[in-house]
Design an enzyme around this catalytic site. Structure first.
Site, PDB file in Angstrom:
ATOM      1  N   ASP A 171       4.510   0.531  -6.654  1.00 44.77           N
ATOM      2  CA  ASP A 171       3.413   0.766  -5.661  1.00 44.77           C
ATOM      3  C   ASP A 171       2.226   1.117  -6.308  1.00 44.77           C
ATOM      4  O   ASP A 171       1.742   1.660  -7.240  1.00 44.77           O
ATOM      5  CB  ASP A 171       3.810   2.209  -5.196  1.00 44.77           C
ATOM      6  CG  ASP A 171       2.905   2.830  -4.128  1.00 44.77           C
ATOM      7  OD1 ASP A 171       1.702   2.296  -4.068  1.00 44.77           O
ATOM      8  OD2 ASP A 171       3.661   3.632  -3.368  1.00 44.77           O
ATOM      9  N   LYS A 196      -5.493   3.474   1.943  1.00 44.19           N
ATOM     10  CA  LYS A 196      -6.111   4.133   0.954  1.00 44.19           C
ATOM     11  C   LYS A 196      -7.213   3.285   0.429  1.00 44.19           C
ATOM     12  O   LYS A 196      -8.375   2.942   1.245  1.00 44.19           O
ATOM     13  CB  LYS A 196      -5.076   4.627  -0.041  1.00 44.19           C
ATOM     14  CG  LYS A 196      -3.624   5.020   0.354  1.00 44.19           C
ATOM     15  CD  LYS A 196      -3.961   6.322   0.998  1.00 44.19           C
ATOM     16  CE  LYS A 196      -2.918   6.731   1.860  1.00 44.19           C
ATOM     17  NZ  LYS A 196      -1.431   6.693   1.156  1.00 44.19           N
TER      18      LYS A 196
HETATM   19  C1  LIG Z   1       0.048   6.815   1.456  1.00 44.82           C
HETATM   20  C2  LIG Z   1       0.995   6.262   0.467  1.00 44.82           C
HETATM   21  C3  LIG Z   1       2.087   5.272   0.792  1.00 44.82           C
HETATM   22  C4  LIG Z   1       2.357   5.359   2.277  1.00 44.82           C
HETATM   23  O1  LIG Z   1       1.421   4.599   3.068  1.00 44.82           O
HETATM   24  P1  LIG Z   1       1.124   4.541   4.533  1.00 44.82           P
HETATM   25  O2  LIG Z   1       0.159   3.635   4.704  1.00 44.82           O
HETATM   26  O3  LIG Z   1       0.534   6.035   4.954  1.00 44.82           O
HETATM   27  O4  LIG Z   1       2.390   4.363   5.387  1.00 44.82           O
HETATM   28  C5  LIG Z   1       2.890   5.039  -0.252  1.00 44.82           C
HETATM   29  N1  LIG Z   1       2.540   5.150  -1.308  1.00 44.82           N
HETATM   30  C6  LIG Z   1       1.405   5.852  -1.740  1.00 44.82           C
HETATM   31  C7  LIG Z   1       1.140   5.985  -3.319  1.00 44.82           C
HETATM   32  C8  LIG Z   1       0.645   6.298  -1.042  1.00 44.82           C
HETATM   33  O5  LIG Z   1      -0.342   7.082  -1.260  1.00 44.82           O
END
Ligand SMILES: *Cc1c(COP(=O)(O)O)cnc(C)c1O
Length: 380
Positions: A171, A196
């Site tokens: 991730d 983000k």
């Molecule tokens: C926000 C986030 C997610 C989930 O993403 P969404 O677009 O809100 O579904 C997954 N991993 C991390 C590290 C995040 O900050």
């Protein structure tokens, strides 16, 4: 092509054969005309593919140094698709300091379908080995972790993953492709909450996956179409636009976070500052090795470790906005103990460092003097 050119042009030739528009058009359509059954220009139905989404998917693959990109309706929808490549009985080893929504998806949804999860602190990649058995199929890594900003050595974890023939999924939301490209370190899958930093303007929810392997890509494309958690063309357009300034924004996020981290470090009321760019950070050397810079996320605790004072501090902020999420141009502040990690029991939470006074900052790209002045008055 260098990274700062890829963000703008990567995968984007032949954008608009109709009128030569420089920006990718928003193809707000569900279907595409066929001259004869099965005879079309590459698109049949927008769940399976849409030209705006396709442009974004090529851009995503380009910035992550990967071959295949896929876009989803949210970051969690992308993770959901990755997990659907597994079968009941399979096991996953994941970093323990994990985005709350990912933890919930693993433990509340996929556990019910017979997938087992092991949550392990992976600062030492060797600790992984004792959790691997013949059912283990995937390693899930977040680095930097949330909210403690620990750094996992991607090269070391990839080595273990390769040796045991597992899939390594990373991730990359916090770092973004600007700071690190996990596929280059041997990861098989890189995933983003594009909500983000990639979107970057707090106006779109979207997720992405990039892989190199053709058969893995085919599996994921099948799941994307068969399960259908796809983003709309307008959202794809917004992320595509966001990516064009990713490198410029990230540069400023990092510069401002450095100033904020150094300011906090010298403040008499502050106990710990968690930002991988500080020499005192326990994983500073790995961060320096695998990241171009140290990112825009900073967490800190105060000496009194008071829950009430942490809340007062957040209420007093004027430039920083008290809100969930991160990665936008504006600075945000959050209180993990009561917000993102509020559902975790206090002792368990504190074991991972999420104490009552822990504040997490998503440092934006405003003038850093205004950000520091805001922190100064609120800490006062
Ligand atoms: C926000 C986030 C997610 C989930 O993403 P969404 O677009 O809100 O579904 C997954 N991993 C991390 C590290 C995040 O900050």
């Amino acid at each position: 092509m260098k990274f700062n050119t890829k963000t703008i042009h990567g995968g984007q030739h032949n954008i608009d054969p109709a009128y030569g528009s420089v920006m990718t058009p928003i193809y707000q359509t569900t279907t595409y005309s066929q001259t004869s059954p099965g005879s079309h220009k590459g698109f049949e139905y927008s769940r399976g593919g849409n030209p705006t989404r396709s442009a974004l998917e090529k851009s995503l693959a380009s910035i992550e140094n990967g071959k295949h990109g896929l876009a989803f309706g949210s970051g969690l929808a992308a993770i959901d698709a990755i997990l659907k490549t597994l079968k009941p009985g399979d096991e996953v080893i994941s970093t323990s300091d994990l985005y709350g929504g990912t933890y919930r998806l693993f433990n509340r949804i996929f556990k019910e379908f017979g997938i087992q999860f092991h949550f392990v602190g992976m600062q030492d990649a060797e600790t992984l080995v004792s959790h691997i058995n013949d059912k283990t199929k995937m390693i899930w890594v977040e680095t930097p972790t949330n909210p403690m900003m620990s750094i996992i050595d991607l090269e070391a974890v990839a080595k273990v993953s390769r040796k045991h023939k597992l899939l390594l999924a990373v991730d990359n939301t916090f770092a973004t492709a600007y700071l690190q490209q996990p596929l280059d370190y041997g990861a098989d899958i890189v995933m983003h909450s594009a909500t983000k930093y990639l979107g970057g303007h707090s106006d779109v929810v979207l997720g992405s996956i990039v892989v190199n392997d053709d058969s893995l890509a085919e599996k994921l494309y099948f799941i994307q179409n068969a399960s259908g958690a796809i983003p709309g063309p307008m959202d794809c357009f917004l992320v595509l636009r966001g990516i064009k300034t990713l490198h410029v924004r990230m540069q400023r996020h990092c510069e401002n976070a450095k100033a904020v981290a150094e300011y906090l470090k010298s403040h008499p009321k502050v106990q710990n500052v968690y930002w991988p760019g500080l020499k005192t950070h326990p994983n500073h050397d790995i961060a320096k090795k695998q990241m171009k810079d140290f990112g825009g996320m900073v967490s800190f605790t105060t000496r009194d470790n008071s829950y009430e004072k942490a809340i007062t501090f957040l209420e007093k902020l004027k430039v920083f906005t008290l809100a969930e999420s991160l990665g936008g141009v504006e600075s945000l502040a959050g209180h993990p103990a009561s917000m993102t990690h509020g559902s975790i029991p206090k002792t368990e939470r504190e074991n991972t460092g999420i104490v009552d006074s822990l504040i997490r900052l998503s440092v934006g790209i405003e003038d850093k003097a205004d950000l520091i002045e805001d922190l100064e008055q609120a800490l006062g």
